[in-house]
Design a protein around this motif. Sequence first.
Motif, mmCIF file in Angstrom:
data_model
loop_
_atom_site.group_PDB
_atom_site.id
_atom_site.type_symbol
_atom_site.label_atom_id
_atom_site.label_comp_id
_atom_site.label_asym_id
_atom_site.label_seq_id
_atom_site.Cartn_x
_atom_site.Cartn_y
_atom_site.Cartn_z
ATOM 1 N N ARG A 124 -6.885 -4.277 -6.663
ATOM 2 C CA ARG A 124 -7.928 -3.547 -5.733
ATOM 3 C C ARG A 124 -8.246 -4.580 -4.697
ATOM 4 O O ARG A 124 -8.156 -6.311 -4.485
ATOM 5 C CB ARG A 124 -9.276 -3.525 -6.675
ATOM 6 N N ALA A 125 -8.501 -4.488 -3.815
ATOM 7 C CA ALA A 125 -9.531 -5.115 -2.886
ATOM 8 C C ALA A 125 -10.053 -5.792 -3.313
ATOM 9 O O ALA A 125 -10.832 -5.455 -4.244
ATOM 10 C CB ALA A 125 -9.994 -4.354 -1.326
ATOM 11 N N GLU A 126 -10.910 -6.860 -2.802
ATOM 12 C CA GLU A 126 -12.259 -7.905 -3.299
ATOM 13 C C GLU A 126 -13.442 -7.528 -2.013
ATOM 14 O O GLU A 126 -14.108 -7.478 -2.721
ATOM 15 C CB GLU A 126 -11.851 -8.718 -2.731
ATOM 16 N N ALA A 127 -12.997 -7.086 -1.206
ATOM 17 C CA ALA A 127 -14.007 -6.772 0.382
ATOM 18 C C ALA A 127 -12.734 -6.027 1.041
ATOM 19 O O ALA A 127 -11.588 -6.050 1.136
ATOM 20 C CB ALA A 127 -14.038 -8.084 0.024
ATOM 21 N N PRO A 128 -13.927 -5.024 1.803
ATOM 22 C CA PRO A 128 -15.126 -4.844 2.054
ATOM 23 C C PRO A 128 -15.346 -4.194 0.791
ATOM 24 O O PRO A 128 -14.930 -3.102 0.432
ATOM 25 C CB PRO A 128 -15.755 -4.148 3.495
ATOM 26 N N SER A 129 -17.289 -3.896 0.778
ATOM 27 C CA SER A 129 -17.614 -2.891 -0.334
ATOM 28 C C SER A 129 -16.661 -1.460 -0.152
ATOM 29 O O SER A 129 -16.773 -1.282 -1.195
ATOM 30 C CB SER A 129 -18.723 -2.937 -0.531
ATOM 31 N N VAL A 147 -13.214 -1.528 -1.211
ATOM 32 C CA VAL A 147 -13.392 -1.436 -3.142
ATOM 33 C C VAL A 147 -14.047 -0.286 -3.673
ATOM 34 O O VAL A 147 -13.006 0.660 -4.844
ATOM 35 C CB VAL A 147 -14.586 -2.552 -3.619
ATOM 36 N N ALA A 148 -14.871 0.634 -3.239
ATOM 37 C CA ALA A 148 -15.758 1.759 -3.903
ATOM 38 C C ALA A 148 -14.390 2.870 -3.888
ATOM 39 O O ALA A 148 -14.528 3.685 -5.142
ATOM 40 C CB ALA A 148 -16.882 2.154 -3.197
ATOM 41 N N ARG A 149 -13.655 2.880 -2.478
ATOM 42 C CA ARG A 149 -13.067 4.123 -2.590
ATOM 43 C C ARG A 149 -11.864 4.466 -3.022
ATOM 44 O O ARG A 149 -11.036 4.722 -4.093
ATOM 45 C CB ARG A 149 -12.431 4.315 -1.140
ATOM 46 N N GLN A 150 -11.194 2.777 -3.401
ATOM 47 C CA GLN A 150 -10.620 2.831 -4.570
ATOM 48 C C GLN A 150 -10.635 2.585 -6.130
ATOM 49 O O GLN A 150 -10.122 3.923 -6.637
ATOM 50 C CB GLN A 150 -9.657 0.878 -4.515
ATOM 51 N N ALA A 151 -11.587 2.615 -6.406
ATOM 52 C CA ALA A 151 -12.643 2.672 -7.777
ATOM 53 C C ALA A 151 -12.747 3.847 -8.317
ATOM 54 O O ALA A 151 -12.179 4.419 -9.419
ATOM 55 C CB ALA A 151 -13.875 1.824 -7.827
ATOM 56 N N ALA A 152 -13.402 4.717 -7.012
ATOM 57 C CA ALA A 152 -12.902 6.741 -7.209
ATOM 58 C C ALA A 152 -11.961 7.184 -7.239
ATOM 59 O O ALA A 152 -12.391 8.462 -7.887
ATOM 60 C CB ALA A 152 -14.164 6.779 -6.140
ATOM 61 N N ALA A 153 -11.386 7.029 -6.740
ATOM 62 C CA ALA A 153 -9.903 7.814 -6.592
ATOM 63 C C ALA A 153 -9.158 6.735 -7.907
ATOM 64 O O ALA A 153 -8.276 8.337 -8.552
ATOM 65 C CB ALA A 153 -9.338 7.719 -5.012
ATOM 66 N N TRP A 154 -8.789 5.515 -8.143
ATOM 67 C CA TRP A 154 -7.570 5.199 -8.646
ATOM 68 C C TRP A 154 -8.166 5.049 -10.590
ATOM 69 O O TRP A 154 -7.066 5.546 -10.786
ATOM 70 C CB TRP A 154 -7.667 3.943 -8.206
ATOM 71 N N TRP A 156 -1.124 12.777 -3.050
ATOM 72 C CA TRP A 156 -0.124 11.370 -1.801
ATOM 73 C C TRP A 156 -1.279 10.756 -1.223
ATOM 74 O O TRP A 156 -1.336 10.007 -1.100
ATOM 75 C CB TRP A 156 0.530 11.876 -0.986
ATOM 76 N N GLU A 157 -1.786 11.668 -0.790
ATOM 77 C CA GLU A 157 -3.215 10.969 -0.215
ATOM 78 C C GLU A 157 -4.327 9.803 -0.783
ATOM 79 O O GLU A 157 -4.247 8.760 -0.150
ATOM 80 C CB GLU A 157 -4.631 11.898 -0.124
ATOM 81 N N ILE A 158 -4.351 9.554 -2.201
ATOM 82 C CA ILE A 158 -5.005 8.446 -3.173
ATOM 83 C C ILE A 158 -3.716 8.051 -2.601
ATOM 84 O O ILE A 158 -3.965 6.322 -3.046
ATOM 85 C CB ILE A 158 -4.700 9.441 -4.346
ATOM 86 N N SER A 159 -2.023 8.163 -2.433
ATOM 87 C CA SER A 159 -1.054 6.176 -3.007
ATOM 88 C C SER A 159 -2.108 5.752 -1.143
ATOM 89 O O SER A 159 -1.281 4.306 -1.646
ATOM 90 C CB SER A 159 0.145 6.937 -2.987
ATOM 91 N N ARG A 160 -2.193 7.003 -0.089
ATOM 92 C CA ARG A 160 -2.306 6.212 1.395
ATOM 93 C C ARG A 160 -3.966 5.333 1.546
ATOM 94 O O ARG A 160 -4.123 5.247 2.313
ATOM 95 C CB ARG A 160 -2.164 7.163 2.239
ATOM 96 N N ILE A 161 -4.691 4.892 0.402
ATOM 97 C CA ILE A 161 -5.866 4.538 0.601
ATOM 98 C C ILE A 161 -6.101 3.203 1.745
ATOM 99 O O ILE A 161 -6.489 3.457 2.637
ATOM 100 C CB ILE A 161 -7.139 4.743 -0.637
ATOM 101 N N ASP A 162 -5.037 2.880 1.293
ATOM 102 C CA ASP A 162 -5.871 0.846 1.660
ATOM 103 C C ASP A 162 -4.852 1.576 3.271
ATOM 104 O O ASP A 162 -5.897 1.167 4.501
ATOM 105 C CB ASP A 162 -4.478 0.398 1.294
ATOM 106 N N GLU A 163 -3.906 2.523 3.518
ATOM 107 C CA GLU A 163 -3.222 2.457 4.852
ATOM 108 C C GLU A 163 -4.234 3.860 6.053
ATOM 109 O O GLU A 163 -4.626 3.027 7.312
ATOM 110 C CB GLU A 163 -2.113 3.333 4.298
ATOM 111 N N LEU A 164 -4.945 4.587 4.789
ATOM 112 C CA LEU A 164 -5.974 5.172 5.602
ATOM 113 C C LEU A 164 -7.079 4.205 6.135
ATOM 114 O O LEU A 164 -8.015 4.935 7.590
ATOM 115 C CB LEU A 164 -6.689 6.241 4.632
ATOM 116 N N TRP A 165 -7.611 2.782 5.187
ATOM 117 C CA TRP A 165 -8.446 2.488 6.357
ATOM 118 C C TRP A 165 -7.858 1.603 6.733
ATOM 119 O O TRP A 165 -9.002 1.500 7.825
ATOM 120 C CB TRP A 165 -8.582 1.703 4.663
#
Length: 234
Positions: free
Chosen positions: A101-106, A109-116, A192-201
């Motif tokens: 997970r990302a350490e920041a921004p919040s 972090v929240a998007r990752q938690a909600a999806a993953w 597929w979109e869940i796998s790309r959360i970091d890229e989309l950010w």
Amino acid sequence: MSTLRKRFWNTVDIADAEGGFAVQLDGREVKTPARTPLRVPTRAIADLIAQEWAAQGDKVDPDTMPATRAANAALDKVQAQFHEVAALLTAYGETDLLCYRAEAPSELVARQAAAWDPLLDWSSQQFGVKWAVTAGVMPTPQPPETTAKLGQVVTGLSPFQLTAFHDLVSMSGSLVIALAVTHKIAPPDALWEISRIDELWQIEQWGEDDEAQALADRRRLSFMNAVRFFDACC
């Protein structure tokens, strides 16, 4: 000068064969690059392959034949190296995308938690495993029991399923997402979109890069082709 082969057949048919089904061109059985008879375990796979051969124009373009390529790989490579391939894919669980997970921004972090988190929770219940989740990029080992149990799941696949599963894992970067696809936990597009959360950010922050988008489009196509092939195995 084009290196594509010219089309050399008129008719495409499917025939019963030892071990399942064969695709025939003008009555002659298709073979893999290693000259193995291209025989597949389900009619659905044979249908996909036959459609690809029937759709070819004057030249044969392998890039438009993902099911044929997958069947070739299953017969020529995966069957002979089944346990090595299964071990390679199981190892993705040791550094699964969803556990880093990302350490920041919040907001990220929240998007990752909600999806993953829901996918990790599902996999924990489904397979009886526990996950070590960390922030940052430093490797964090998973419990050995988790790797062992997931290894049993992966080795329970057939060579044809494992071939598709390889692309589901490698394109998404996540063993958990691949398992969610094969268990139909959510639509493949959503996973597929869940796998790309970091890229989309990153795209939201810095804008879209044409070269990166083209690569993402190719990866998505490979992922969706793998979904279709895996479904046809059943």
